[in-house]
Write a protein that holds these residues in place. Structure first.
Motif, PDB file in Angstrom:
ATOM      1  N   ARG A  60       0.813  -1.222   0.000  1.00 16.22           N
ATOM      2  CA  ARG A  60       0.000   0.000   0.000  1.00 16.22           C
ATOM      3  C   ARG A  60       0.847   1.272   0.000  1.00 16.22           C
ATOM      4  O   ARG A  60       0.340   2.354  -0.347  1.00 16.22           O
ATOM      5  CB  ARG A  60      -0.918   0.007   1.228  1.00 16.22           C
ATOM      6  CG  ARG A  60      -1.939  -1.104   1.250  1.00 16.22           C
ATOM      7  CD  ARG A  60      -2.616  -1.196   2.605  1.00 16.22           C
ATOM      8  NE  ARG A  60      -1.680  -1.592   3.660  1.00 16.22           N
ATOM      9  CZ  ARG A  60      -2.024  -1.784   4.928  1.00 16.22           C
ATOM     10  NH1 ARG A  60      -3.275  -1.586   5.317  1.00 16.22           N
ATOM     11  NH2 ARG A  60      -1.110  -2.151   5.818  1.00 16.22           N
ATOM     12  N   ARG A 120       7.334   7.003  -4.551  1.00 19.18           N
ATOM     13  CA  ARG A 120       5.992   6.429  -4.461  1.00 19.18           C
ATOM     14  C   ARG A 120       5.558   5.821  -5.791  1.00 19.18           C
ATOM     15  O   ARG A 120       5.003   4.715  -5.829  1.00 19.18           O
ATOM     16  CB  ARG A 120       5.001   7.506  -4.016  1.00 19.18           C
ATOM     17  CG  ARG A 120       5.145   7.884  -2.559  1.00 19.18           C
ATOM     18  CD  ARG A 120       4.543   9.256  -2.238  1.00 19.18           C
ATOM     19  NE  ARG A 120       4.667   9.534  -0.806  1.00 19.18           N
ATOM     20  CZ  ARG A 120       5.799   9.941  -0.217  1.00 19.18           C
ATOM     21  NH1 ARG A 120       6.906  10.107  -0.961  1.00 19.18           N
ATOM     22  NH2 ARG A 120       5.833  10.158   1.082  1.00 19.18           N
ATOM     23  N   GLN A 157       4.669   1.808  -6.336  1.00 16.18           N
ATOM     24  CA  GLN A 157       3.376   1.310  -6.787  1.00 16.18           C
ATOM     25  C   GLN A 157       3.502   0.527  -8.090  1.00 16.18           C
ATOM     26  O   GLN A 157       2.849  -0.504  -8.290  1.00 16.18           O
ATOM     27  CB  GLN A 157       2.393   2.466  -6.932  1.00 16.18           C
ATOM     28  CG  GLN A 157       1.872   2.994  -5.600  1.00 16.18           C
ATOM     29  CD  GLN A 157       1.041   1.961  -4.862  1.00 16.18           C
ATOM     30  OE1 GLN A 157      -0.049   1.611  -5.303  1.00 16.18           O
ATOM     31  NE2 GLN A 157       1.555   1.449  -3.751  1.00 16.18           N
ATOM     32  N   TRP A 215       5.101  -2.946  -7.165  1.00 15.58           N
ATOM     33  CA  TRP A 215       4.156  -3.851  -6.507  1.00 15.58           C
ATOM     34  C   TRP A 215       3.107  -4.373  -7.479  1.00 15.58           C
ATOM     35  O   TRP A 215       2.711  -5.548  -7.402  1.00 15.58           O
ATOM     36  CB  TRP A 215       3.474  -3.142  -5.334  1.00 15.58           C
ATOM     37  CG  TRP A 215       4.216  -3.240  -4.046  1.00 15.58           C
ATOM     38  CD1 TRP A 215       4.713  -2.212  -3.292  1.00 15.58           C
ATOM     39  CD2 TRP A 215       4.550  -4.437  -3.336  1.00 15.58           C
ATOM     40  NE1 TRP A 215       5.329  -2.693  -2.166  1.00 15.58           N
ATOM     41  CE2 TRP A 215       5.240  -4.058  -2.157  1.00 15.58           C
ATOM     42  CE3 TRP A 215       4.330  -5.791  -3.579  1.00 15.58           C
ATOM     43  CZ2 TRP A 215       5.701  -4.983  -1.226  1.00 15.58           C
ATOM     44  CZ3 TRP A 215       4.800  -6.719  -2.646  1.00 15.58           C
ATOM     45  CH2 TRP A 215       5.476  -6.320  -1.501  1.00 15.58           C
ATOM     46  N   SER A 216       2.645  -3.536  -8.394  1.00 18.92           N
ATOM     47  CA  SER A 216       1.662  -3.989  -9.380  1.00 18.92           C
ATOM     48  C   SER A 216       2.248  -5.089 -10.257  1.00 18.92           C
ATOM     49  O   SER A 216       1.571  -6.086 -10.572  1.00 18.92           O
ATOM     50  CB  SER A 216       1.214  -2.807 -10.242  1.00 18.92           C
ATOM     51  OG  SER A 216       0.314  -3.221 -11.239  1.00 18.92           O
ATOM     52  N   GLY A 236       0.573   4.578  -2.229  1.00 22.55           N
ATOM     53  CA  GLY A 236      -0.739   4.616  -2.857  1.00 22.55           C
ATOM     54  C   GLY A 236      -1.746   5.383  -2.016  1.00 22.55           C
ATOM     55  O   GLY A 236      -1.457   5.834  -0.897  1.00 22.55           O
TER      56      GLY A 236
END
Length: 314
Positions: A193, A213, A217, A220-221, A196
């Protein structure tokens, strides 16, 4: 805001010149190349020798390449460190850290085995984790051949490799095939998280440099793929979501006060304490992500602290 004025004075100029990666417009292949070339040069890894082996991978998957860094003149059996390189699980190689890993073997007297795990998005979760776990099983089962004490194996990783190290410790606990001596997590990437809209914390003084950031993100995606949050494996993907942290080995966690992962790392340490896991946490003031790679008194203090911790834990 710019937080450059908060960065360690000796590292400030180097931090400001770090290459940036915008996942919306930059090419991942180019980022991978820049990361490996830059890290290799920074750590003087091109001049370091190591032993290279191919070991059996997870069922139905390719063999796994591992690099072995032997301590000088070991007396009897040695401890071992299974090392997992950083790069957000989307980039990096074990070779780029050869300079640091050879020094780690020398400083600790341990055999260091670094894993060339498969990267996302080509191989989403759990491919990389299973590669690392296969390397752990190999290290444990070949301990006699390698001159290693199978009761003194530590798993260690930085950044995305810190995530895989923490996940490997959880898998080892739950599968019951290998009992780890300890885990050492260097600014680990633990909570998908972070960065995000649903991040539990978002301090603007963190995450401006080196790993942002947007990068987090994006990574992680790529790693998560299509894994649902209610999947039983979700806590191994993102260890911050693992409900039960009891029964894990003694833990040493390092992070920086300006690192994007600071709050998730501190929270993880708190949860380990609550679970009764012997845990040490060091948060370095003025430190950004990857600060230990930049020549400075701060990096030397980090090295001293980590080596001292490993000697105690091993």
């Amino acid at each position: 805001m710019t937080t450059l004025g908060l960065v360690d004075a000796q590292q400030r100029g180097m931090v400001a010149s770090f290459p940036s990666f915008d996942p919306k417009q930059d090419d991942l292949t180019a980022f991978r190349r820049v990361l490996v070339d830059g890290t290799t040069a920074l750590l003087n890894s091109g001049s370091v020798g190591f032993e290279e082996r191919l070991i059996g991978g997870p069922t139905g998957a390719p063999d796994v390449r591992v690099l072995l860094f032997h301590p000088a003149k070991p007396a009897g059996t040695t401890p071992a460190i299974l090392y997992i390189h950083g790069g957000g699980m989307i980039a990096g190689t074990p070779d780029m850290q050869a300079g640091v890993l050879a020094r780690l073997a020398s400083d600790t007297g341990a055999l260091v085995v670094s894993v060339d795990y498969r990267l996302a998005p080509e191989t989403p979760f759990p491919g990389g984790l299973e590669d690392v776990y296969a390397a752990l099983l190999w290290l444990h089962s070949h301990a006699a051949e390698l001159g290693v004490d199978p009761k003194r194996i530590t798993v260690m990783g930085d950044s995305g490799g810190g995530c895989l190290a923490a996940a490997t410790a959880l898998v080892a606990r739950d599968r019951g095939e290998v009992k780890l001596r300890s885990q050492v997590l260097i600014y680990p990437m633990l909570d998908l998280r972070t960065g995000g809209a649903n991040a539990p914390a978002d301090d603007p003084t963190t995450g401006e440099f080196v790993w942002t950031r947007a990068q987090n993100q994006h990574a992680w995606s790529a790693v998560r793929g299509k894994l649902a949050e209610n999947d039983p494996m979700f806590g191994y993907l993102s260890p911050a979501f693992m409900r039960d942290l009891s029964g894990l080995p003694a833990t040493f966690i390092v992070t920086g006060a300006l690192d994007l992962f600071r709050d998730e790392d501190v929270t993880f340490a708190h949860r380990l304490w609550h679970a009764g896991v012997p845990t040490e946490l060091v948060v370095y003031a003025s430190a950004v992500h990857g600060f230990d790679m930049l020549p400075s008194a701060l990096a030397e203090r980090f090295r001293h602290d980590v080596v001292s911790a490993l000697r105690r834990l091993l």
